[in-house]
Design a protein around this motif. Structure first.
Motif, PDB file in Angstrom:
ATOM      1  N   GLU A 103       7.097  -7.063 -24.183  1.00  0.00           N
ATOM      2  CA  GLU A 103       7.798  -7.554 -22.999  1.00  0.00           C
ATOM      3  C   GLU A 103       8.427  -6.408 -22.205  1.00  0.00           C
ATOM      4  N   ASN A 104       8.306  -6.511 -20.875  1.00  0.00           N
ATOM      5  CA  ASN A 104       8.823  -5.482 -19.956  1.00  0.00           C
ATOM      6  C   ASN A 104       8.217  -4.103 -20.212  1.00  0.00           C
ATOM      7  N   ALA A 105       7.002  -4.106 -20.723  1.00  0.00           N
ATOM      8  CA  ALA A 105       6.244  -2.870 -20.969  1.00  0.00           C
ATOM      9  C   ALA A 105       6.972  -1.912 -21.914  1.00  0.00           C
ATOM     10  N   GLY A 106       7.885  -2.452 -22.741  1.00  0.00           N
ATOM     11  CA  GLY A 106       8.623  -1.601 -23.666  1.00  0.00           C
ATOM     12  C   GLY A 106       9.667  -0.738 -23.000  1.00  0.00           C
ATOM     13  N   PHE A 107       9.914  -0.962 -21.713  1.00  0.00           N
ATOM     14  CA  PHE A 107      10.881  -0.152 -20.967  1.00  0.00           C
ATOM     15  C   PHE A 107      12.318  -0.531 -21.308  1.00  0.00           C
ATOM     16  N   THR A 108      12.576  -1.828 -21.459  1.00  0.00           N
ATOM     17  CA  THR A 108      13.928  -2.298 -21.709  1.00  0.00           C
ATOM     18  C   THR A 108      13.908  -3.587 -22.514  1.00  0.00           C
ATOM     19  N   THR A 109      14.984  -3.828 -23.262  1.00  0.00           N
ATOM     20  CA  THR A 109      15.153  -5.122 -23.933  1.00  0.00           C
ATOM     21  C   THR A 109      15.943  -6.082 -23.044  1.00  0.00           C
ATOM     22  N   GLY A 110      16.410  -5.593 -21.897  1.00  0.00           N
ATOM     23  CA  GLY A 110      17.163  -6.420 -20.961  1.00  0.00           C
ATOM     24  C   GLY A 110      16.316  -6.859 -19.782  1.00  0.00           C
ATOM     25  N   SER A 111      16.976  -7.101 -18.648  1.00  0.00           N
ATOM     26  CA  SER A 111      16.270  -7.477 -17.411  1.00  0.00           C
ATOM     27  C   SER A 111      16.103  -6.229 -16.555  1.00  0.00           C
ATOM     28  N   PRO A 112      14.869  -5.791 -16.301  1.00  0.00           N
ATOM     29  CA  PRO A 112      14.665  -4.540 -15.561  1.00  0.00           C
ATOM     30  C   PRO A 112      15.200  -4.622 -14.135  1.00  0.00           C
ATOM     31  N   TRP A 113      15.683  -3.505 -13.633  1.00  0.00           N
ATOM     32  CA  TRP A 113      16.311  -3.443 -12.309  1.00  0.00           C
ATOM     33  C   TRP A 113      15.311  -3.728 -11.188  1.00  0.00           C
ATOM     34  N   ILE A 114      14.036  -3.551 -11.462  1.00  0.00           N
ATOM     35  CA  ILE A 114      12.958  -3.847 -10.519  1.00  0.00           C
ATOM     36  C   ILE A 114      11.805  -4.403 -11.338  1.00  0.00           C
ATOM     37  N   MET A 115      10.943  -5.175 -10.715  1.00  0.00           N
ATOM     38  CA  MET A 115       9.869  -5.824 -11.457  1.00  0.00           C
ATOM     39  C   MET A 115       8.952  -4.821 -12.163  1.00  0.00           C
ATOM     40  N   VAL A 116       8.417  -5.238 -13.294  1.00  0.00           N
ATOM     41  CA  VAL A 116       7.420  -4.463 -14.027  1.00  0.00           C
ATOM     42  C   VAL A 116       6.043  -4.814 -13.472  1.00  0.00           C
ATOM     43  N   ASN A 117       5.184  -3.815 -13.319  1.00  0.00           N
ATOM     44  CA  ASN A 117       3.815  -4.099 -12.879  1.00  0.00           C
ATOM     45  C   ASN A 117       3.133  -4.980 -13.930  1.00  0.00           C
ATOM     46  N   PRO A 118       2.606  -6.141 -13.522  1.00  0.00           N
ATOM     47  CA  PRO A 118       2.038  -7.061 -14.522  1.00  0.00           C
ATOM     48  C   PRO A 118       0.830  -6.530 -15.277  1.00  0.00           C
ATOM     49  N   TYR A 136       0.815  -1.213   0.000  1.00  0.00           N
ATOM     50  CA  TYR A 136       0.000   0.000   0.000  1.00  0.00           C
ATOM     51  C   TYR A 136       0.854   1.270   0.000  1.00  0.00           C
ATOM     52  N   LYS A 137       1.970   1.272   0.761  1.00  0.00           N
ATOM     53  CA  LYS A 137       2.687   2.523   1.014  1.00  0.00           C
ATOM     54  C   LYS A 137       4.127   2.567   0.513  1.00  0.00           C
ATOM     55  N   SER A 138       4.702   1.461   0.105  1.00  0.00           N
ATOM     56  CA  SER A 138       6.115   1.481  -0.266  1.00  0.00           C
ATOM     57  C   SER A 138       6.405   2.447  -1.407  1.00  0.00           C
ATOM     58  N   ARG A 139       7.564   3.082  -1.336  1.00  0.00           N
ATOM     59  CA  ARG A 139       8.002   3.978  -2.404  1.00  0.00           C
ATOM     60  C   ARG A 139       8.210   3.223  -3.716  1.00  0.00           C
ATOM     61  N   ASP A 140       8.477   1.926  -3.628  1.00  0.00           N
ATOM     62  CA  ASP A 140       8.695   1.156  -4.859  1.00  0.00           C
ATOM     63  C   ASP A 140       7.446   1.063  -5.725  1.00  0.00           C
ATOM     64  N   ASN A 141       6.262   1.339  -5.171  1.00  0.00           N
ATOM     65  CA  ASN A 141       5.056   1.372  -5.991  1.00  0.00           C
ATOM     66  C   ASN A 141       5.171   2.395  -7.111  1.00  0.00           C
ATOM     67  N   ALA A 142       5.906   3.466  -6.860  1.00  0.00           N
ATOM     68  CA  ALA A 142       6.076   4.529  -7.866  1.00  0.00           C
ATOM     69  C   ALA A 142       7.315   4.319  -8.724  1.00  0.00           C
ATOM     70  N   ARG A 143       8.129   3.329  -8.387  1.00  0.00           N
ATOM     71  CA  ARG A 143       9.440   3.222  -9.028  1.00  0.00           C
ATOM     72  C   ARG A 143       9.541   2.086 -10.038  1.00  0.00           C
ATOM     73  N   THR A 144       8.481   1.327 -10.216  1.00  0.00           N
ATOM     74  CA  THR A 144       8.533   0.288 -11.244  1.00  0.00           C
ATOM     75  C   THR A 144       8.547   0.952 -12.616  1.00  0.00           C
ATOM     76  N   PRO A 145       9.038   0.246 -13.633  1.00  0.00           N
ATOM     77  CA  PRO A 145       9.243   0.875 -14.942  1.00  0.00           C
ATOM     78  C   PRO A 145       7.986   1.489 -15.552  1.00  0.00           C
ATOM     79  N   PHE A 146       8.211   2.607 -16.228  1.00  0.00           N
ATOM     80  CA  PHE A 146       7.147   3.270 -16.981  1.00  0.00           C
ATOM     81  C   PHE A 146       6.607   2.294 -18.026  1.00  0.00           C
ATOM     82  N   GLN A 147       5.288   2.286 -18.183  1.00  0.00           N
ATOM     83  CA  GLN A 147       4.639   1.308 -19.052  1.00  0.00           C
ATOM     84  C   GLN A 147       4.365   1.922 -20.427  1.00  0.00           C
ATOM     85  N   TRP A 148       5.335   1.699 -21.341  1.00  0.00           N
ATOM     86  CA  TRP A 148       5.276   2.331 -22.651  1.00  0.00           C
ATOM     87  C   TRP A 148       4.324   1.618 -23.607  1.00  0.00           C
ATOM     88  N   ASP A 149       4.349   0.279 -23.596  1.00  0.00           N
ATOM     89  CA  ASP A 149       3.470  -0.459 -24.507  1.00  0.00           C
ATOM     90  C   ASP A 149       3.218  -1.854 -23.938  1.00  0.00           C
TER      91      ASP A 149
END
Length: 560
Positions: A427-442, A411-424
């Motif tokens: 895979e990985n919401a278009g944020f990266t072609t690699g392994s994202p540093w933090i999980m992508v929101n499913p 509910y309150k963790s700062r990581d809620n705002a820090r997952t990758p921006f969801q571009w499309d």
């Protein structure tokens, strides 16, 4: 009317690590920001606030700086920075840097020298104290759990760190420290940046007697204890004279523990300190007393009371900053709206409620898409130091069970705002072609920029309209604010007034349909719909001043 460009602007905060990765290493970077500037131009924002991109060992994701005049290698080079700055300026977008000068990294050359000996020339760049009665110098707590003091055996003394133990606090009472900071700020302004967001700037001046404070749930006094210290306004006025005077800058201070009276000093209209401050009183409406780790639902009456206090209290005296989200807060649609059936409607409602107030609006990356909190499953999913430390401390001490703490973190963790921006929806919401540093929101397949740019009824397009209206109607920027129905538990209703013009803003924070009688003078014949998230205005049959307010509806009426 005191017109200023920064009052009329809309600011967009970028958290570079999570915005867009241009080289496939799983970490967002400066070239990624440059590639996406046209997206921000289309949204219509005027200013980018860039979270720290300085050289850092990344104990606190860049807020621990080891070199203020170098770029973190993960983000690129100074040449990449200069190109981004130039490309932003070509599009009419200003760049505001994050100024983090309450503390540095313990890997900064100043601190490396400071800890070597008591007579080192850099010793007094930081705050050192001997033990008191065999313990820490006082009971101040760190923002990231535990004591704010760290013992260093080299000189048998403690150094102060209001945040991580790898973030020692600078001693602003030392004029050499202040000169170093001012020289660095002038270096960046000479490079062409357009201002600074000043991290925890209300904490820079400490009471050097170091009195104990009121202990919190972990036995330590809040890290806000030293806020608004004895020389903070003196130092900011000196900063104004030495750095900011004569430059067209935007300055906003993150002011932990700020009161209304203090804010009037920080953001005073005579221009002697800052343009505006971030206050956080409305961010505590769902806290449980002094404990932020809770999932208490807010009482809308409390939110209205707090925001109205700041709207009325600063009117004509200072200037408000307006925000629901930033890199330190969870997603607003999950916190104050409905991230299920009414996600898009409630995201638009929250945007309307905020952007129609007096002040400069701040949009945090992904807020314009209605991005939500994240279904983290395990403590290993988190990267945020604050969340991880709180888990180990509060679960370890038996304050919360593991299940309770995980619920609070979701509910309150700062990581809620820090997952990758969801571009499309790739895979990985278009944020990266690699392994994202933090999980992508499913939920990125349903919530992403590509989809929203293609839909006229999307949250993105609604934000675009709000920003455009702000540029077309000076009442939205400069009009005065008045609350209507302070005791209503579901509707937030207020007016804006400028000369003979008037706006009526109605926002339903809940999923119930309400029948609402418009205030006196507001009728179907005397007003028009300026913007609404349902696209129309539903009047009751045969009644010219009674409307149906649908779930999470937002309406802005303009007097004719």
């Amino acid at each position: 009317m005191d017109r200023k460009w920064w009052k009329e602007s809309v600011v967009y905060q970028i958290y570079p690590r999570s915005f867009y990765d241009s080289n496939g290493d799983g970490i967002g970077d400066l070239n990624g920001i440059t590639e996406k500037l046209d997206y921000l131009k289309e949204l219509g924002v005027d200013v980018i606030w860039l979270s720290p991109v300085y050289q850092s060992p990344n104990d606190d994701n860049g807020y621990d700086i080891s070199d203020y005049r170098a770029i973190m290698k993960e983000f690129g080079t100074m040449e990449d920075y200069d190109r981004m700055l130039d490309e932003a300026h070509k599009r009419g977008i200003r760049i505001v840097m994050d100024l983090v000068v309450n503390h540095t990294s313990d890997e900064h050359k100043w601190f490396i020298e400071s800890r070597k000996s008591k007579d080192n020339p850099y010793r007094d760049y930081y705050i050192w104290r001997p033990a008191k009665d065999g313990k820490e110098p006082n009971n101040w707590g760190s923002c990231f759990s535990g004591s704010a003091w760290e013992y260093d055996s080299t000189t048998d003394m403690y150094f102060l760190h209001l945040f991580s133990r790898k973030q020692p606090d600078l001693n602003w009472d030392n004029p050499k420290v202040r000169r170093e900071v001012y020289d660095m700020m002038n270096w960046w302004l000479d490079k062409g940046v357009d201002g600074f967001r000043m991290d925890v700037i209300s904490l820079i001046s400490k009471d050097q007697t170091f009195p104990d404070g009121e202990p919190g749930i972990n036995g330590y006094a809040s890290f806000n204890e030293p806020a608004n210290g004895p020389h903070v306004h003196e130092y900011l006025q000196e900063m104004r004279r030495e750095v900011l005077d004569g430059r067209e800058t935007l300055t906003v201070g993150e002011c932990s523990g700020v009161t209304l009276d203090e804010a009037k000093k920080y953001a005073r209209s005579d221009g002697k300190e800052l343009n505006m401050v971030f206050q956080f009183e409305h961010m505590d409406v769902d806290a449980d007393g002094t404990n932020k780790w809770a999932d208490k639902k807010m009482d809308l009456r409390d939110l209205k009371k707090i925001l109205t206090k700041w709207q009325k209290g600063l009117d004509t005296i200072a200037w408000n900053s307006l925000f629901w989200e930033n890199h330190d807060q969870p997603r607003s649609v999950s916190r104050f709206g409905n991230d299920g059936e009414y996600r898009e409607m409630s995201a638009k409602m929250l945007a309307t409620c905020l952007h129609m107030m007096q002040g400069t609006p701040y949009i945090y990356q992904g807020e314009e898409l209605g991005m939500t909190n994240v279904p983290f499953k395990d403590i290993s999913d988190f990267r945020d130091l604050d969340s991880i430390n709180a888990w180990h401390e509060l679960v370890g001490q038996g304050v919360f069970t593991e299940d309770e703490m995980m619920k609070y973190l979701r509910y309150k963790s700062r990581d809620n705002a820090r997952t990758p921006f969801q571009w499309d929806d790739t895979e990985n919401a278009g944020f990266t072609t690699g392994s994202p540093w933090i999980m992508v929101n499913p939920n990125y397949k349903e919530i992403n920029a590509k989809d929203q740019l293609e839909r006229e009824d999307s949250v993105f397009r609604y934000y675009q309209k709000l920003i455009r209206l702000r540029k077309e109607h000076e009442i939205i920027v400069y009009g005065s604010y008045d609350l209507v129905l302070p005791e209503d538990r579901e509707l937030y209703v207020y007016t804006r007034t400028l000369k003979n013009e008037k706006l009526l803003i109605i926002c339903n924070f809940y999923g119930n349909t309400r029948i609402f009688a418009l205030p006196g003078g507001w009728t179907k014949k005397t007003s028009k719909l300026l913007i609404g998230n349902y696209g129309d205005l539903l009047y009751a049959r045969d009644n010219r001043n009674t409307v149906f307010i649908r779930p999470y509806e937002a309406l802005v009426l303009k007097s004719l």
